[in-house]
Motif scaffolding. Sequence first.
Motif, PDB file in Angstrom:
ATOM      1  N   ALA A 237       0.810  -1.232   0.000  1.00  0.00           N
ATOM      2  CA  ALA A 237       0.000   0.000   0.000  1.00  0.00           C
ATOM      3  C   ALA A 237       0.842   1.280   0.000  1.00  0.00           C
ATOM      4  CB  ALA A 237      -0.968  -0.014   1.171  1.00  0.00           C
ATOM      5  N   PRO A 238       1.995   1.376   0.729  1.00  0.00           N
ATOM      6  CA  PRO A 238       2.775   2.627   0.700  1.00  0.00           C
ATOM      7  C   PRO A 238       3.195   3.074  -0.684  1.00  0.00           C
ATOM      8  CG  PRO A 238       3.504   1.303   2.514  1.00  0.00           C
ATOM      9  CD  PRO A 238       2.508   0.476   1.782  1.00  0.00           C
ATOM     10  N   TRP A 239       3.591   2.132  -1.544  1.00  0.00           N
ATOM     11  CA  TRP A 239       3.956   2.499  -2.917  1.00  0.00           C
ATOM     12  C   TRP A 239       2.780   3.164  -3.615  1.00  0.00           C
ATOM     13  CZ3 TRP A 239       7.307   3.410  -6.636  1.00  0.00           C
ATOM     14  CH2 TRP A 239       6.865   3.359  -7.944  1.00  0.00           C
ATOM     15  N   PHE A 240       1.591   2.580  -3.466  1.00  0.00           N
ATOM     16  CA  PHE A 240       0.460   3.154  -4.174  1.00  0.00           C
ATOM     17  C   PHE A 240      -0.017   4.437  -3.523  1.00  0.00           C
ATOM     18  CE2 PHE A 240       0.379  -0.951  -6.154  1.00  0.00           C
ATOM     19  CZ  PHE A 240       0.285  -0.540  -7.452  1.00  0.00           C
ATOM     20  N   PHE A 241       0.290   4.616  -2.216  1.00  0.00           N
ATOM     21  CA  PHE A 241       0.004   5.918  -1.604  1.00  0.00           C
ATOM     22  C   PHE A 241       0.861   6.988  -2.253  1.00  0.00           C
ATOM     23  CE2 PHE A 241       0.496   9.062   1.809  1.00  0.00           C
ATOM     24  CZ  PHE A 241      -0.829   9.422   1.915  1.00  0.00           C
ATOM     25  N   MET A 242       2.126   6.638  -2.545  1.00  0.00           N
ATOM     26  CA  MET A 242       3.017   7.574  -3.229  1.00  0.00           C
ATOM     27  C   MET A 242       2.476   7.895  -4.621  1.00  0.00           C
ATOM     28  SD  MET A 242       5.507   8.113  -5.553  1.00  0.00           S
ATOM     29  CE  MET A 242       6.167   6.559  -6.090  1.00  0.00           C
ATOM     30  N   VAL A 243       2.067   6.851  -5.377  1.00  0.00           N
ATOM     31  CA  VAL A 243       1.546   7.078  -6.730  1.00  0.00           C
ATOM     32  C   VAL A 243       0.309   7.970  -6.671  1.00  0.00           C
ATOM     33  CG1 VAL A 243       0.497   5.930  -8.695  1.00  0.00           C
ATOM     34  CG2 VAL A 243       2.496   4.959  -7.651  1.00  0.00           C
ATOM     35  N   PHE A 244      -0.556   7.681  -5.681  1.00  0.00           N
ATOM     36  CA  PHE A 244      -1.783   8.462  -5.512  1.00  0.00           C
ATOM     37  C   PHE A 244      -1.449   9.931  -5.259  1.00  0.00           C
ATOM     38  CE2 PHE A 244      -5.607   9.869  -3.425  1.00  0.00           C
ATOM     39  CZ  PHE A 244      -6.602   9.142  -4.030  1.00  0.00           C
ATOM     40  N   ALA A 245      -0.527  10.175  -4.315  1.00  0.00           N
ATOM     41  CA  ALA A 245      -0.175  11.565  -3.985  1.00  0.00           C
ATOM     42  C   ALA A 245       0.455  12.259  -5.178  1.00  0.00           C
ATOM     43  CB  ALA A 245       0.789  11.580  -2.798  1.00  0.00           C
ATOM     44  N   LEU A 246       1.305  11.532  -5.915  1.00  0.00           N
ATOM     45  CA  LEU A 246       2.007  12.153  -7.050  1.00  0.00           C
ATOM     46  C   LEU A 246       1.028  12.530  -8.157  1.00  0.00           C
ATOM     47  CD1 LEU A 246       4.753  12.902  -8.250  1.00  0.00           C
ATOM     48  CD2 LEU A 246       4.813  10.678  -9.279  1.00  0.00           C
ATOM     49  N   ILE A 247       0.152  11.564  -8.559  1.00  0.00           N
ATOM     50  CA  ILE A 247      -0.754  11.866  -9.680  1.00  0.00           C
ATOM     51  C   ILE A 247      -1.746  12.948  -9.281  1.00  0.00           C
ATOM     52  CG2 ILE A 247      -2.395  10.892 -11.297  1.00  0.00           C
ATOM     53  CD1 ILE A 247      -1.143   8.254 -10.956  1.00  0.00           C
ATOM     54  N   LEU A 248      -2.245  12.876  -8.035  1.00  0.00           N
ATOM     55  CA  LEU A 248      -3.218  13.878  -7.602  1.00  0.00           C
ATOM     56  C   LEU A 248      -2.598  15.264  -7.585  1.00  0.00           C
ATOM     57  CD1 LEU A 248      -6.133  14.078  -6.691  1.00  0.00           C
ATOM     58  CD2 LEU A 248      -5.349  13.966  -4.358  1.00  0.00           C
ATOM     59  N   SER A 249      -1.363  15.370  -7.061  1.00  0.00           N
ATOM     60  CA  SER A 249      -0.769  16.710  -7.026  1.00  0.00           C
ATOM     61  C   SER A 249      -0.372  17.161  -8.422  1.00  0.00           C
ATOM     62  CB  SER A 249       0.417  16.768  -6.068  1.00  0.00           C
ATOM     63  OG  SER A 249       1.191  15.630  -6.154  1.00  0.00           O
ATOM     64  N   CYS A 250      -0.049  16.216  -9.331  1.00  0.00           N
ATOM     65  CA  CYS A 250       0.240  16.594 -10.712  1.00  0.00           C
ATOM     66  C   CYS A 250      -0.994  17.216 -11.355  1.00  0.00           C
ATOM     67  CB  CYS A 250       0.659  15.382 -11.536  1.00  0.00           C
ATOM     68  SG  CYS A 250       2.341  14.897 -11.309  1.00  0.00           S
ATOM     69  N   SER A 251      -2.167  16.563 -11.167  1.00  0.00           N
ATOM     70  CA  SER A 251      -3.340  17.126 -11.847  1.00  0.00           C
ATOM     71  C   SER A 251      -3.829  18.392 -11.164  1.00  0.00           C
ATOM     72  CB  SER A 251      -4.455  16.093 -11.975  1.00  0.00           C
ATOM     73  OG  SER A 251      -4.351  15.132 -10.993  1.00  0.00           O
ATOM     74  N   LEU A 252      -3.634  18.489  -9.839  1.00  0.00           N
ATOM     75  CA  LEU A 252      -4.036  19.727  -9.175  1.00  0.00           C
ATOM     76  C   LEU A 252      -3.086  20.872  -9.509  1.00  0.00           C
ATOM     77  CD1 LEU A 252      -5.166  18.608  -5.626  1.00  0.00           C
ATOM     78  CD2 LEU A 252      -6.526  19.031  -7.633  1.00  0.00           C
ATOM     79  N   PHE A 253      -1.856  20.534  -9.915  1.00  0.00           N
ATOM     80  CA  PHE A 253      -0.850  21.535 -10.240  1.00  0.00           C
ATOM     81  C   PHE A 253      -1.276  22.356 -11.451  1.00  0.00           C
ATOM     82  CE2 PHE A 253       3.580  22.591 -11.692  1.00  0.00           C
ATOM     83  CZ  PHE A 253       3.878  23.359 -10.596  1.00  0.00           C
ATOM     84  N   SER A 254      -2.061  21.751 -12.361  1.00  0.00           N
ATOM     85  CA  SER A 254      -2.420  22.463 -13.591  1.00  0.00           C
ATOM     86  C   SER A 254      -3.499  23.510 -13.336  1.00  0.00           C
ATOM     87  CB  SER A 254      -2.865  21.485 -14.665  1.00  0.00           C
ATOM     88  OG  SER A 254      -3.984  20.790 -14.230  1.00  0.00           O
ATOM     89  N   ILE A 255      -3.997  23.619 -12.090  1.00  0.00           N
ATOM     90  CA  ILE A 255      -4.914  24.716 -11.772  1.00  0.00           C
ATOM     91  C   ILE A 255      -4.224  26.058 -11.978  1.00  0.00           C
ATOM     92  CG2 ILE A 255      -6.164  25.801  -9.871  1.00  0.00           C
ATOM     93  CD1 ILE A 255      -6.700  23.129  -8.780  1.00  0.00           C
ATOM     94  N   PHE A 256      -2.899  26.094 -11.725  1.00  0.00           N
ATOM     95  CA  PHE A 256      -2.168  27.348 -11.836  1.00  0.00           C
ATOM     96  C   PHE A 256      -1.882  27.736 -13.276  1.00  0.00           C
ATOM     97  CE2 PHE A 256      -0.866  25.395  -7.770  1.00  0.00           C
ATOM     98  CZ  PHE A 256      -1.509  26.289  -6.942  1.00  0.00           C
ATOM     99  N   GLY A 257      -2.474  27.024 -14.227  1.00  0.00           N
ATOM    100  CA  GLY A 257      -2.323  27.407 -15.618  1.00  0.00           C
ATOM    101  C   GLY A 257      -1.076  26.871 -16.280  1.00  0.00           C
ATOM    102  N   VAL A 258      -0.325  25.984 -15.586  1.00  0.00           N
ATOM    103  CA  VAL A 258       0.840  25.369 -16.221  1.00  0.00           C
ATOM    104  C   VAL A 258       0.444  23.979 -16.702  1.00  0.00           C
ATOM    105  CG1 VAL A 258       2.545  26.638 -14.935  1.00  0.00           C
ATOM    106  CG2 VAL A 258       1.634  24.548 -14.010  1.00  0.00           C
ATOM    107  N   ARG A 259       1.286  23.397 -17.508  1.00  0.00           N
ATOM    108  CA  ARG A 259       0.981  22.095 -18.071  1.00  0.00           C
ATOM    109  C   ARG A 259       1.199  21.017 -17.017  1.00  0.00           C
ATOM    110  NH1 ARG A 259       1.008  20.009 -23.432  1.00  0.00           N
ATOM    111  NH2 ARG A 259       1.154  17.757 -23.285  1.00  0.00           N
TER     112      ARG A 259
END
Lengths: 224, 90
Positions: free
Chosen positions: A81-103
Amino acid sequence: MLNIKNLWVLNIAGVEVWITETIFNTWLIMLFLIIFAVIARIKLHNFKTVPTGFQNFIEAVVEAFDGFASNALGEKLSYIAPWFFMVFALILSCSLFSIFGVRAPTADFATTFALAFATFILMFFMGFKHRRGSYLKSFFEPHPVFFPLNLIGELSKPVSLSFRLFGNMLSGTIILTLYYGLTPLFVQIGIPALLHAFFDVLFGALQTYIFVIISLMYIKGAAD
Amino acid sequence: MRELAIAIGMIHIAAAIALLNGLLTTFGQARVASQAIESIARQPEAADSIRSAMFIGLALSETSGIYGLLIAIIMLFANPLVDILVNLLG
């Protein structure tokens, strides 16, 4: 925003290394996540039995993900589960990052394929670790004639997993780029917030959940 | 020049045709969602597990639509045949 911009070209021992927008944004997100993890680790020393504030938040998130993973995987396999917690946090913050208008880094096929390929390797590893011979034998199941078909079925898993995330994130990026490019300036205040909420926050969270749960399903299928 | 214009026009038509698979994908997803709503109405106590199964079904049936989108994008922005045609025409 349709093309991935190239920020710098480094020259390392005669080999050109391109630092693209994706790599730079991934570094920013990694920096943010690492700082957050270090803060959580330092605060771990004075965690109390009755949680309050920051500790409460951390414990709630970790417990929710542990429950979700052991629900999908079963108690025996839930140690990954820890590995997938990392994947979850990474993908979620990647998609939330594009709120600031960057790719978003997930709108680049390299990022999503790397994550899906990690799932693929983990799937093989878990299959060999838990089932050994019978995992190899499952490729020759109903009859040895079906081996190429089974192999293609296994190899298509990372491809479909990565294309699903990439296509969803890229479609959001394209629609927002078209909106910013085609409309006059006075409608670009306020209204894009709705589009960002729909394509980045809602789709991002949904696709993160789907990526993780389908990875968990593949691993459970290989290891059980 | 004229050949190139015809080729680019054809590529745009082909991309539009590739996106038509959204029709069937949408029908499939609508079917998944309506069946899930029916089963939730029949068994409200199993709503949570039905909902998570519905999301997985939606994601899996969405894959073909995503493939169509990617084919259209590749044809429009990263088409290797256009480069070959440009090299041929000189």
